[in-house]
Design an enzyme around this catalytic site. Structure first.
Site, PDB file in Angstrom:
ATOM      1  N   CYS A   1      -4.406  -3.026   4.165  1.00 43.29           N
ATOM      2  CA  CYS A   1      -4.135  -2.530   5.516  1.00 43.29           C
ATOM      3  C   CYS A   1      -5.133  -3.076   6.536  1.00 43.29           C
ATOM      4  O   CYS A   1      -5.272  -4.274   6.700  1.00 43.29           O
ATOM      5  CB  CYS A   1      -4.085  -1.012   5.511  1.00 43.29           C
ATOM      6  SG  CYS A   1      -3.229  -0.315   6.951  1.00 43.29           S
TER       7      CYS A   1
ATOM      8  N   LYS B   1     -10.008  -0.126  -2.122  1.00 39.54           N
ATOM      9  CA  LYS B   1     -10.249  -0.462  -0.720  1.00 39.54           C
ATOM     10  C   LYS B   1     -11.701  -0.198  -0.341  1.00 39.54           C
ATOM     11  O   LYS B   1     -12.216   0.903  -0.515  1.00 39.54           O
ATOM     12  CB  LYS B   1      -9.307   0.363   0.169  1.00 39.54           C
ATOM     13  CG  LYS B   1      -9.361   0.013   1.639  1.00 39.54           C
ATOM     14  CD  LYS B   1      -8.335   0.820   2.425  1.00 39.54           C
ATOM     15  CE  LYS B   1      -8.318   0.451   3.893  1.00 39.54           C
ATOM     16  NZ  LYS B   1      -7.313   1.240   4.655  1.00 39.54           N
TER      17      LYS B   1
ATOM     18  N   GLU C   1       0.844  -1.189   0.000  1.00 42.39           N
ATOM     19  CA  GLU C   1       0.000   0.000   0.000  1.00 42.39           C
ATOM     20  C   GLU C   1       0.886   1.248   0.000  1.00 42.39           C
ATOM     21  O   GLU C   1       1.941   1.271   0.627  1.00 42.39           O
ATOM     22  CB  GLU C   1      -0.872  -0.018   1.261  1.00 42.39           C
ATOM     23  CG  GLU C   1      -1.754   1.195   1.456  1.00 42.39           C
ATOM     24  CD  GLU C   1      -2.374   1.238   2.842  1.00 42.39           C
ATOM     25  OE1 GLU C   1      -3.461   1.831   2.969  1.00 42.39           O
ATOM     26  OE2 GLU C   1      -1.779   0.692   3.785  1.00 42.39           O
TER      27      GLU C   1
END
Length: 554
Positions: free
Chosen positions: A425, A374, A311
Site C-alpha cells: 500500500c 509491512k 493487500e
C-alpha cells in the site's frame, strides 16, 4: 541595487519605479496567485494528470512569496497548501468522516507554509543573480519534501512533485537520482518560469521614458535587450523538460521471462466495513483464481508462474484459521503456482496484528520463510500513536482496536522463478522501503494494496508512484488491488492491462525480470542528502546576506 532589478531601475529619483520591481507583488495579486498555485499543483496529479501544471504551480508560489515578510510568506504558502492538499486527499474522508481529512490536509499545508517562509527568506539570494532563483526554488522544494516525508510519525510523502510526472519526460530522471532529483527538476523548471514571468511583468510595465533614462539614450534598450531576460529562462525551462528525453531507460527487463497473474477479486461493497466482509473477500479471490485455472486448463490463458493477490485479500489469518488456509490452498493447487497472499496475521503480542504478504505454495501451503511484514504501518489508520491524546481529538481512534506492528526486514520474497520486491500500500511512497528490496535482490517490484476504503483518484495516484519506482530502479513492476486499479508497469513507466475500479478482474502477462541496478539505485539516498545540504547552505547564505544588508549604511 540587485542584478534581478538592474534592468528595471530608473536613474532619476523623480521618476516612479514600476510596481513590483523593487518589492513584492501586491497582496491583492499574491494571495489569489497562491491559491491558483495550489490548484495548478492539484490538476498536475492523477486523476487529472496535466503534468505541465506542476512547474506552473511552483512558479506561482515562488512569485507570490518572493520578497515578502516571513509571516506573509507563511500565509501564502499555507493558502497554496490548503488549495492543493485538501482536494488531493479528499479520498481520506469518504468513509472516515471529515476530521481525519481536515487534520491531515492542514498538517500537510503547514509544510508548504514553511516553504513559503523559506522562499521569502532566500529572496536576497535570488535577487543577486537571476539564475539563482530557479536553483533556489528547486532546492527548497526538495528540502520541504525531505522534511515532510519523515515527520511526524515517519512522515506522509503523498503529493511529492515527482509523483505528478508519471507521463512527463522528467520521469526518466528518476533512473539517475530517484524522486528527489525529479522533484528538483520540476521545481527548477518552475523557478525558471517564475524568473521569466517576473521579468516579463516588469518589462511590460516599463515606459519608453524608463528605457531612455535607464540606458542613457533612446538606443540604449532595444526590444531584444528588454525581452531577452524573459525569453532565456522560459527557453531553459522548456529545454530542461525536453532534454530529459535524452536520458536512456530500459523498455523491458533483461533477464528471464515469467508469466504473472494479478487477481483483483473485488469486495461486496466499498467502505470501512470491508473487514466485516472478510470471508466474502477471501472467497472472491479464491473463486477468481480457480476460474483462471479453468481457463488455463482449457487453453484460453497462459499458465502463470506466479499469482499475486492484493493487500487484505485474506483478513482472516490463514495461519490460525484452518478454513481460510484450506481455501487458499485450493486456489494454489488449482492454479499450480505459488500465490503471494495479502493477509492480516494475528500477533505477535495480544492486541497486535501484522499486515503481511505471505507466499502460499501449491501442495505445501504457507512458506513461512517467505513472509514479509509491512514495515511502515500508517499512523492513525493502522495504529494509533499517543492514543490517549488522540482520543481527546476524536473518539473514532477507538475504531482501530488492534495496532498493526511493523516488520523489520525488507520485502524480498523468493517465489521460485522470480525474486519479488514486495511493498504494501502506502509504502510505495517511501524511497527507502522500495530501494531496500532492490538492494536485496528483487527482480520484480510488487505493490499489494487495498483501495476499498478510498476511490479511483487515490488508486491512480498510487499507480503513478509505481510507475516512477519502475523507472527509478529499472524493474518491471505491478500493482495488485482488491478493487482496482491493478496493472503491470514496464521499466520505462508504461502501464499495461490496467483494470477498472470496483470490478472483479484477472490479468495475466509475461514479464522479463531484471537484476541490474540503475544509477539511482546505486546512489541511494545521496542525491537527496546532497540537495538537502545545499538547501541548508542556501538558507544560511541568505541569513548572512540579510545581516550584511541590515548593517550597510544608507
Amino acid at each position: 541595487m540587485t542584478t534581478l532589478d538592474r534592468d528595471e531601475a530608473l536613474t532619476p529619483a523623480a521618476l516612479p519605479r514600476p510596481v513590483g520591481t523593487g518589492g513584492p507583488l501586491p497582496l491583492s495579486v499574491a494571495a489569489p496567485l497562491a491559491v491558483l498555485a495550489g490548484l495548478a499543483l492539484l490538476v498536475a496529479f492523477p486523476p487529472y494528470g496535466v503534468w505541465p501544471l506542476a512547474p506552473v504551480g511552483v512558479a506561482m508560489l515562488a512569485a507570490a512569496a518572493h520578497r515578502r515578510r516571513l509571516r506573509a510568506g507563511a500565509g501564502l504558502g499555507f493558502l497554496t497548501g490548503v488549495a492543493f492538499f485538501a482536494p488531493l486527499l479528499a479520498w481520506t474522508n469518504l468513509h472516515t468522516g471529515y476530521l481525519p481529512w481536515v487534520l491531515l490536509s492542514l498538517l500537510q499545508a503547514g509544510y508548504l507554509a514553511l516553504l513559503g517562509v523559506a522562499t521569502a527568506w532566500v529572496s536576497p539570494l535570488a535577487d543577486r543573480s537571476r539564475w539563482a532563483w530557479p536553483a533556489l526554488t528547486g532546492l527548497l522544494w526538495v528540502g520541504q519534501e525531505a522534511l515532510r516525508d519523515r515527520t511526524p510519525f515517519g512522515g506522509f510523502p503523498w503529493g511529492r512533485l515527482a509523483f505528478s510526472q508519471d507521463t512527463s519526460p522528467l520521469l526518466r530522471l528518476a533512473s539517475l537520482g530517484g524522486v528527489p532529483l525529479v522533484t528538483f527538476a520540476v521545481a527548477l523548471v518552475g523557478g525558471s518560469l517564475a524568473t521569466a514571468a517576473w521579468r516579463g511583468w516588469a518589462a511590460a510595465r516599463r515606459t519608453p521614458q524608463d528605457d531612455t533614462s535607464h540606458a542613457g539614450g533612446p538606443q540604449g534598450d532595444t526590444p531584444a535587450r528588454r525581452w531577452a531576460p524573459v525569453a532565456v529562462p522560459a527557453v531553459v525551462a522548456v529545454a530542461l523538460t525536453a532534454g530529459a528525453l535524452l536520458v536512456p531507460v530500459a523498455t523491458a527487463g533483461s533477464g528471464a521471462t515469467v508469466t504473472v497473474a494479478i487477481v483483483q477479486g473485488n469486495v461486496p461493497r466499498l467502505g470501512l466495513d470491508f473487514n466485516a466482509q472478510r470471508q466474502a473477500v477471501l472467497n472472491n479471490h479464491v473463486d477468481a483464481t480457480i476460474e483462471l485455472a479453468a481457463r488455463v486448463a482449457a487453453g484460453q490463458e497462459r499458465q502463470p508462474d506466479l499469482v499475486v493477490w492484493p493487500e487484505n485479500s485474506s483478513d482472516i489469518d490463514p495461519l490460525r484459521n484452518p478454513s481460510a488456509g484450506t481455501r487458499i490452498s485450493q486456489a494454489a493447487d488449482a492454479i499450480h503456482a505459488p500465490i503471494l497472499v495479502g493477509a492480516v496475521l494475528l500477533g505477535p503480542g495480544p492486541g497486535q496484528v501484522r499486515n503481511a504478504g505471505i507466499l502460499w505454495r501449491p501442495g505445501t501451503g504457507a512458506d513461512m520463510s517467505q513472509l514479509y511484514t509491512k514495515r511502515h504501518p500508517v499512523p492513525f489508520a493502522e495504529y494509533v500513536p499517543l492514543r490517549d491524546v488522540a482520543r481527546m481529538v476524536s473518539k473514532q481512534v477507538d475504531l482501530i482496536r488492534s495496532d498493526f506492528v511493523g516488520g523489520s526486514t525488507p520485502g524480498v520474497v523468493r517465489a521460485g522463478p522470480a525474486v519479488l520486491g514486495d511493498v504494501i500500500c502506502f509504502e510505495v511512497a517511501y524511497d527507502d522501503v522500495v530501494r531496500d528490496t532492490v538492494i536485496g535482490g528483487a527482480q520484480l517490484l510488487v505493490v499489494q494494496t487495498n483501495n476499498a476504503t478510498f476511490d479511483v483518484a487515490e488508486a491512480r495516484q498510487q499507480l503513478a508512484m509505481v510507475r516512477l519506482r519502475a523507472v527509478e530502479h529499472g524493474r518491471p513492476a505491478l500493482m495488485a488491488s482488491t478493487v482496482g486499479v491493478s496493472g503491470f508497469v514496464a521499466p520505462d513507466g508504461r502501464v499495461s492491462d490496467a483494470t477498472g475500479f470496483n470490478t472483479r478482474e484477472v490479468v495475466v502477462r509475461q514479464l522479463r525480470l531484471d537484476d541490474g541496478r540503475t544509477l539511482a539505485t546505486r546512489l541511494g539516498w545521496w542525491p537527496e542528502v546532497a540537495l538537502a545540504a545545499l538547501t541548508v547552505a542556501a538558507l544560511l547564505g541568505a541569513a548572512v546576506l540579510r545581516r550584511r544588508q541590515r548593517v550597510m549604511p544608507g
